[in-house]
Enzyme design. Sequence first.
Site, PDB file in Angstrom:
ATOM      1  N   ARG A 122      59.910  -2.354  -5.496  1.00  0.00           N
ATOM      2  CA  ARG A 122      60.917  -3.405  -5.277  1.00  0.00           C
ATOM      3  C   ARG A 122      60.869  -4.482  -6.363  1.00  0.00           C
ATOM      4  NH1 ARG A 122      61.118  -4.949   0.903  1.00  0.00           N
ATOM      5  NH2 ARG A 122      62.991  -5.988   0.148  1.00  0.00           N
ATOM      6  N   GLN A 173      63.627 -15.262   0.378  1.00  0.00           N
ATOM      7  CA  GLN A 173      62.244 -15.050  -0.037  1.00  0.00           C
ATOM      8  C   GLN A 173      61.963 -15.776  -1.353  1.00  0.00           C
ATOM      9  OE1 GLN A 173      61.807 -10.780  -0.097  1.00  0.00           O
ATOM     10  NE2 GLN A 173      61.900 -10.620   2.131  1.00  0.00           N
ATOM     11  N   ASP A 334      70.284  -8.191   6.978  1.00  0.00           N
ATOM     12  CA  ASP A 334      69.428  -7.253   7.721  1.00  0.00           C
ATOM     13  C   ASP A 334      70.186  -6.507   8.823  1.00  0.00           C
ATOM     14  OD1 ASP A 334      67.262  -7.842   6.131  1.00  0.00           O
ATOM     15  OD2 ASP A 334      66.548  -9.437   7.435  1.00  0.00           O
ATOM     16  N   LYS A 361      66.223  -2.893  -0.951  1.00  0.00           N
ATOM     17  CA  LYS A 361      65.421  -3.257   0.230  1.00  0.00           C
ATOM     18  C   LYS A 361      64.304  -2.218   0.408  1.00  0.00           C
ATOM     19  CE  LYS A 361      67.500  -7.000   1.472  1.00  0.00           C
ATOM     20  NZ  LYS A 361      66.768  -8.272   1.484  1.00  0.00           N
ATOM     21  N   ARG A 365      69.416   1.177   0.958  1.00  0.00           N
ATOM     22  CA  ARG A 365      70.028   1.289   2.295  1.00  0.00           C
ATOM     23  C   ARG A 365      71.483   1.760   2.246  1.00  0.00           C
ATOM     24  NH1 ARG A 365      66.970  -3.879   5.223  1.00  0.00           N
ATOM     25  NH2 ARG A 365      65.150  -2.631   5.825  1.00  0.00           N
ATOM     26  N   ARG A 407      64.825  -0.222   9.466  1.00  0.00           N
ATOM     27  CA  ARG A 407      66.188  -0.541   9.930  1.00  0.00           C
ATOM     28  C   ARG A 407      67.103   0.693   9.904  1.00  0.00           C
ATOM     29  NH1 ARG A 407      65.471  -5.799  11.018  1.00  0.00           N
ATOM     30  NH2 ARG A 407      64.385  -7.041   9.461  1.00  0.00           N
TER      31      ARG A 407
HETATM   32  C1  S3P Z   1      63.858 -12.440   4.552  1.00  0.00           C
HETATM   33  C2  S3P Z   1      64.887 -12.521   3.648  1.00  0.00           C
HETATM   34  C3  S3P Z   1      65.743 -11.390   3.320  1.00  0.00           C
HETATM   35  C4  S3P Z   1      65.662 -10.313   4.376  1.00  0.00           C
HETATM   36  C5  S3P Z   1      64.243  -9.977   4.754  1.00  0.00           C
HETATM   37  C6  S3P Z   1      63.550 -11.213   5.296  1.00  0.00           C
HETATM   38  C7  S3P Z   1      63.041 -13.643   4.794  1.00  0.00           C
HETATM   39  O1  S3P Z   1      65.320 -10.838   2.090  1.00  0.00           O
HETATM   40  O2  S3P Z   1      66.343  -9.143   3.969  1.00  0.00           O
HETATM   41  O3  S3P Z   1      64.228  -8.972   5.762  1.00  0.00           O
HETATM   42  O4  S3P Z   1      62.266 -13.655   5.765  1.00  0.00           O
HETATM   43  O5  S3P Z   1      63.170 -14.601   4.032  1.00  0.00           O
HETATM   44  P1  S3P Z   1      65.811 -11.446   0.680  1.00  0.00           P
HETATM   45  O6  S3P Z   1      65.264 -12.805   0.541  1.00  0.00           O
HETATM   46  O7  S3P Z   1      65.239 -10.506  -0.349  1.00  0.00           O
HETATM   47  O8  S3P Z   1      67.297 -11.381   0.744  1.00  0.00           O
END
Ligand code: S3P
Length: 448
Positions: A122, A173, A334, A361, A365, A407
Amino acid sequence: MSTQLIRPARSLQGSLTVPGDKSISHRYAMLAGLAEGTSRLSNFSTGADPHSSLACMEALGARVLHNPDGTIEITGVSGSFRQPAALLDCGNSGSTMRMLTGLIASHPHTFTLTGDPSLTLRPMERIRNPLIQMGAKLYLTLREGDQQGHAPITIHGTPLRAIDFTTPIPSAQVKTAVLFAGLQAEGTTSLSESILTRDHTEHALLAFGATLTRTYARVPDQPARLSIPGGQRLHAIDATVPGDISSAAFFLCAALLFPDSNLVLDSLGMNPTRAALLDVIAALGGKIKVLAVEERHGELIGTIQMNSAPANRAPAAATTPFLIDGPLTAQLIDELPVLAAIAPFTANGLILRDAQELRVKESDRIALVAKNLRAMGANFTENPDGLEIPGNQTLHGASIDSGSDHRIAMAFAIAALRATGDSEIHGAEAAAISFPEFFTSLDALAQR
Ligand code: S3P
């Protein structure tokens, strides 16, 4: 690899408490690990991912106690992580790896973060860029043929300085990695998002006693500008993690598939930056009643009831496919696999755009949704950034490939409820990454 047999159902009935929110559990685990004192967390996620965060906190010197009543107590390191004895194993969890990198980058040790084969594929440049601007000494792994670096990530901890950063891609994130680093940097870090993403980090930081200011734009729905002074100390909290709306999504979508379904979800997280799904469900014909709602540590927790329209009173207004694009795509990130998996059964279908992030992801997906829709005999178009899926289709049961992605396993277990004939979900054990109780709950609620 385990296989789950899914038989078609005729309705979805009952009440359910979904496990604690995965995103909030990660943040509480990490901030409790850094804080001074003992935090007590109820309804912590049962998913494997947040437990990867807990294990990393233990490796970094926090004390983690799993009480028989299900609560988790975390005694933090009062601002000073210790040198871990081994690699920090983030398992399958992108959230653990990206947020933890920001949290530990200023601590004076050497860390290596690694994970399972999916996680080491990733993208990680997205956190490297802002963190090296802050002065972090952070090295990604470049394999043969790699244009971009990946995990394992090596960090030589060093003091950080504040930056003013605008997130180039919508990612909570990345936002979190920068805010966690900013909390411990010298100076005040500012961050703007191009598209608003989930704001659990902002609420969690405030709950643990941090100072964080949000300046809202005058235009509704525009992301706030965030500022966080560095050199801050955190204090332990007692908290209950709200139920995970991204886990509830599977059951809300299942209820939508059958006339006369009735589903009650309690202790459900309803943070507005996560709850766009409820509007989508309503637009697709679900009737949602909020029976109760309260706020805890900035997070909304509620009880909702969902009924689907009886077959003879399905909503007639819309005749065009439901469109998900732009900021809505980011807010539903998600929930998109399950929405796409049930789209063939909706009256008018679904057009999904601007969802290229789905390709990086836990799996690609978009490709896996396409593969499994094809296996069920669906008619649709796959685009680089999404899917166009006509509604009103009849699909047959099929052999489903989860691609080891939680998922995807759950999304197609839901679609399989409306297929003609049985389906087999291969790699069903992946559901445990976020929702170990999923298949048991599905069995209890699906009426056959
Ligand atoms: C998340 C942010 C999302 C999401 C992941 C959880 C988080 O990812 O898809 O399941 O807890 O901040 P991204 O920040 O890469 O979009």
